[in-house]
Design an enzyme around this catalytic site. Structure first.
Site: not given
Ligand code: XBP
Ligand code: MG
Length: 256
Positions: A9, A11
């Site tokens: 993953d 973020d």
């Molecule tokens: C985490 C999310 C993302 C980010 C924002 O993604 O939910 O939406 O908060 O990014 P992950 P965007 O943990 O799956 O990597 O605004 O580009 O959606």
């Molecule tokens: Mg995440």
């Protein structure tokens, strides 16, 4: 079956990008469009239950500004405009070199490649954000070391739907029991589990109290030599950081 790949993953797992990256970028985008919306850290913590920036914005408008929500076309238009602007701010922030990888990420990625394992990405965020993040942290040459990128802009339903994990398996031509996923959130583990993939969790300030039922291990971070992880849930181990031996041990116990 043998372990063939590690899927990460982005973020909250590769980097703690929400608080200092995504959140300020959303707030700057609101100001750009002269909206008097300000997302506090507390509100953002709550909104993070909705995966995906566009989906999060839609949820916010419908629940906090229902007056705007009456006209679907206007809402979609506004969500699109804000999200494009937010992405620009976020990518610029990354290019400024402010993001850093979480403990153990760089080491484990390199150890995986040295051990002949494939690495891949399964994230809700967009390809442009992932590429910018990897370029800013690992360097642009590292992009080619990933076998596959499955990103939120390529699927219809975001985590906790398993779509992005189904997609990464399809792109890698691998089965669920040949890979391990790394996640930070309950939506993330639900998505991986939905695709049949076993998961290791590294928590962060937003997710530490979430439910990680079914995780092979829940850790505060991956750890490094001389910087031991804390085991929050899972079988006791003599290991102090996540390395390939520990992954193989977990894999043999849980995956086949
Ligand atoms: C985490 C999310 C993302 C980010 C924002 O993604 O939910 O939406 O908060 O990014 P992950 P965007 O943990 O799956 O990597 O605004 O580009 O959606
Ligand atoms: Mg995440």
């Amino acid at each position: 079956m043998t372990l063939k790949a590690l899927i990460f993953d982005v973020d909250g797992t590769l980097t703690n990008t929400e608080k200092n990256g995504h959140l300020p970028a959303f707030n700057r985008a609101f100001r750009h469009f002269e909206l008097d919306w300000i997302w506090s850290n507390e509100l953002y913590h709550h909104l993070l239950n909705v995966s995906g920036g566009k989906e999060r914005l839609r949820f916010y408008i419908n629940n906090y500004h229902p007056d705007l929500g009456n006209n679907n076309d206007n809402v979609e238009d506004l969500v699109g405009k804000i999200h494009r602007q937010k992405t620009e701010y976020f990518v610029n922030w990354l290019a400024g070199g402010e993001a850093s990888l979480r403990v153990g990420i760089s080491r484990l990625l390199n150890e995986a490649l040295d051990a002949g394992l494939q690495i891949a990405i399964a994230t809700t965020t967009s390809k442009v954000n992932v590429y910018a993040l990897i370029e800013a942290t690992l360097g642009s040459d590292f992009l080619a070391k990933f076998t596959a990128f499955a990103t939120g802009d390529l699927v219809k339903n975001q985590k906790p739907s398993s779509e992005v994990y189904d997609l990464v398996l399809q792109k890698m031509q691998l089965k669920a029991n040949e890979v391990i996923a790394f996640e930070d959130s309950s939506n993330g583990i639900l998505a991986a589990s939905g695709a049949g993939i076993k998961t290791i969790i590294t928590v962060n300030e937003y997710t530490v109290n979430q439910d990680f039922e079914g995780a092979m291990a829940v850790l505060d971070n991956l750890g490094n030599r001389g910087r031991p992880f804390q085991l929050i849930a899972g079988d006791k181990t003599a290991k102090t950081y996540v390395d390939i031996d520990y992954l193989k041990e977990l894999y043999e116990k849980h995956c086949c």
